[in-house]
Every structure is written in structure tokens, then in C-alpha cells.
Write a protein that holds these residues in place. Structure first.
Motif, mmCIF file in Angstrom:
data_model
loop_
_atom_site.group_PDB
_atom_site.id
_atom_site.type_symbol
_atom_site.label_atom_id
_atom_site.label_comp_id
_atom_site.label_asym_id
_atom_site.label_seq_id
_atom_site.Cartn_x
_atom_site.Cartn_y
_atom_site.Cartn_z
ATOM 1 N N HIS A 138 -55.523 38.861 7.173
ATOM 2 C CA HIS A 138 -54.389 39.790 7.235
ATOM 3 C C HIS A 138 -53.095 39.091 6.817
ATOM 4 O O HIS A 138 -52.177 39.740 6.322
ATOM 5 C CB HIS A 138 -54.254 40.381 8.638
ATOM 6 N N ARG A 139 -53.042 37.810 7.002
ATOM 7 C CA ARG A 139 -51.850 37.047 6.617
ATOM 8 C C ARG A 139 -51.575 37.171 5.120
ATOM 9 O O ARG A 139 -50.425 37.189 4.688
ATOM 10 C CB ARG A 139 -52.049 35.581 6.995
ATOM 11 N N LEU A 140 -52.617 37.315 4.314
ATOM 12 C CA LEU A 140 -52.440 37.505 2.876
ATOM 13 C C LEU A 140 -51.758 38.838 2.583
ATOM 14 O O LEU A 140 -50.871 38.924 1.736
ATOM 15 C CB LEU A 140 -53.786 37.424 2.157
ATOM 16 N N ARG A 141 -52.161 39.875 3.287
ATOM 17 C CA ARG A 141 -51.520 41.190 3.113
ATOM 18 C C ARG A 141 -50.055 41.125 3.492
ATOM 19 O O ARG A 141 -49.190 41.669 2.802
ATOM 20 C CB ARG A 141 -52.219 42.245 3.974
ATOM 21 N N HIS A 142 -49.767 40.451 4.596
ATOM 22 C CA HIS A 142 -48.381 40.329 5.053
ATOM 23 C C HIS A 142 -47.550 39.556 4.026
ATOM 24 O O HIS A 142 -46.413 39.916 3.740
ATOM 25 C CB HIS A 142 -48.340 39.638 6.423
ATOM 26 N N THR A 143 -48.121 38.500 3.460
ATOM 27 C CA THR A 143 -47.409 37.707 2.458
ATOM 28 C C THR A 143 -47.115 38.540 1.214
ATOM 29 O O THR A 143 -46.000 38.497 0.685
ATOM 30 C CB THR A 143 -48.233 36.458 2.078
ATOM 31 N N VAL A 144 -48.086 39.300 0.752
ATOM 32 C CA VAL A 144 -47.869 40.165 -0.413
ATOM 33 C C VAL A 144 -46.748 41.159 -0.124
ATOM 34 O O VAL A 144 -45.836 41.344 -0.937
ATOM 35 C CB VAL A 144 -49.168 40.901 -0.810
ATOM 36 N N ALA A 145 -46.801 41.805 1.032
ATOM 37 C CA ALA A 145 -45.778 42.786 1.386
ATOM 38 C C ALA A 145 -44.404 42.136 1.462
ATOM 39 O O ALA A 145 -43.416 42.682 0.950
ATOM 40 C CB ALA A 145 -46.126 43.449 2.719
ATOM 41 N N SER A 146 -44.308 40.974 2.072
ATOM 42 C CA SER A 146 -43.023 40.278 2.199
ATOM 43 C C SER A 146 -42.478 39.869 0.837
ATOM 44 O O SER A 146 -41.284 40.006 0.568
ATOM 45 C CB SER A 146 -43.174 39.046 3.090
ATOM 46 N N ASP A 147 -43.355 39.376 -0.041
ATOM 47 C CA ASP A 147 -42.926 38.981 -1.384
ATOM 48 C C ASP A 147 -42.465 40.183 -2.200
ATOM 49 O O ASP A 147 -41.471 40.104 -2.924
ATOM 50 C CB ASP A 147 -44.049 38.246 -2.116
ATOM 51 N N LEU A 148 -43.176 41.301 -2.094
ATOM 52 C CA LEU A 148 -42.765 42.511 -2.799
ATOM 53 C C LEU A 148 -41.414 42.999 -2.292
ATOM 54 O O LEU A 148 -40.548 43.395 -3.079
ATOM 55 C CB LEU A 148 -43.813 43.611 -2.630
ATOM 56 N N LEU A 149 -41.229 42.958 -0.984
ATOM 57 C CA LEU A 149 -39.959 43.376 -0.392
ATOM 58 C C LEU A 149 -38.820 42.483 -0.863
ATOM 59 O O LEU A 149 -37.756 42.965 -1.257
ATOM 60 C CB LEU A 149 -40.071 43.344 1.137
ATOM 61 N N ALA A 150 -39.041 41.179 -0.881
ATOM 62 C CA ALA A 150 -38.019 40.236 -1.341
ATOM 63 C C ALA A 150 -37.678 40.444 -2.815
ATOM 64 O O ALA A 150 -36.558 40.185 -3.249
ATOM 65 C CB ALA A 150 -38.486 38.803 -1.104
ATOM 66 N N ALA A 151 -38.662 40.930 -3.583
ATOM 67 C CA ALA A 151 -38.433 41.186 -5.018
ATOM 68 C C ALA A 151 -37.753 42.536 -5.253
ATOM 69 O O ALA A 151 -37.471 42.883 -6.391
ATOM 70 C CB ALA A 151 -39.758 41.121 -5.767
ATOM 71 N N GLY A 152 -37.513 43.276 -4.176
ATOM 72 C CA GLY A 152 -36.795 44.535 -4.300
ATOM 73 C C GLY A 152 -37.662 45.778 -4.383
ATOM 74 O O GLY A 152 -37.160 46.868 -4.638
ATOM 75 N N ALA A 153 -38.953 45.648 -4.165
ATOM 76 C CA ALA A 153 -39.843 46.822 -4.209
ATOM 77 C C ALA A 153 -39.541 47.732 -3.023
ATOM 78 O O ALA A 153 -39.331 47.268 -1.909
ATOM 79 C CB ALA A 153 -41.303 46.377 -4.176
ATOM 80 N N PRO A 154 -39.515 49.038 -3.256
ATOM 81 C CA PRO A 154 -39.295 49.970 -2.150
ATOM 82 C C PRO A 154 -40.512 50.032 -1.225
ATOM 83 O O PRO A 154 -41.643 49.782 -1.648
ATOM 84 C CB PRO A 154 -39.056 51.317 -2.839
#
Length: 108
Positions: A53-69
């Protein structure tokens, strides 16, 4: 990913899921298979074992930091409810600061 879809995935498999087991009988990889893959990857990389699950959280955090809604992040993570995705909003402290209002009586 494209190479896998074009050349790695068996053509005679009727499974509709993207990733399949490597050995016959070919079937979709389930949660235990994902856990095993992550554990094996951690071991090969010399990292302590962690939950997949940590991989999913990392993807979500990286997308958020990149400005994804959040709506798009929810689509990537395949959340059924947008409420599930909102937990990632609290992670982006920089963007949250933009929403903070001064305390009544104080100046910004």
C-alpha cells in the motif's frame, strides 16, 4: 508497459485484468501476489520490507506534488469514492497553506 502489452502478455489468455501470473494457469495477480512481488523487490534492493500500500500512497503523493487534481489521482488509484482520495489532500502542506486564513484580529 507497452512492451508487456504487445509482447509479454499471452495472447491466448482470456483474463481481463492487466497483470497476470507468470506461470500457468495464467490468472490475474491477486493481493497476495502483489505483496510477494513487493517483498521480493525490497529484498533485492536491500531495503527493509514494507507494505505494498505504501507504493499507492507514494504515487498519490507524487501526483499531488506535481499538481494533479484529486479527481485524477482517484482515477489512477481506482477509488470508488472521491472521499477515499481526499485523505491525500492533507499530505500537501504547501498547497494547504494557500487555503489558510489569518486568525481573526491578526494580520497575514
Amino acid at each position: 508497459m507497452a512492451d508487456y502489452l504487445l509482447h509479454g502478455r499471452p495472447r491466448d489468455c482470456s483474463a481481463t485484468r492487466l497483470f497476470l501470473t507468470e506461470r500457468a494457469p495464467r490468472r490475474p495477480i491477486d493481493a497476495s501476489g502483489i505483496r510477494a512481488l513487493v517483498a521480493r523487490g525490497c529484498k533485492r534492493a536491500g531495503l527493509p520490507r514494507f507494505a505494498s500500500h505504501r507504493l499507492r500512497h507514494t504515487v498519490a503523493s507524487d501526483l499531488l506534488a506535481a499538481g494533479a487534481p484529486l479527481v485524477e489521482i482517484g482515477q489512477v488509484l481506482r477509488h470508488r469514492s472521491q472521499l477515499s482520495t481526499t485523505i491525500y489532500a492533507k499530505v500537501d502542506r504547501v498547497r494547504l497553506r494557500e487555503l489558510v486564513r489569518p486568525w481573526p484580529g491578526e494580520t497575514a
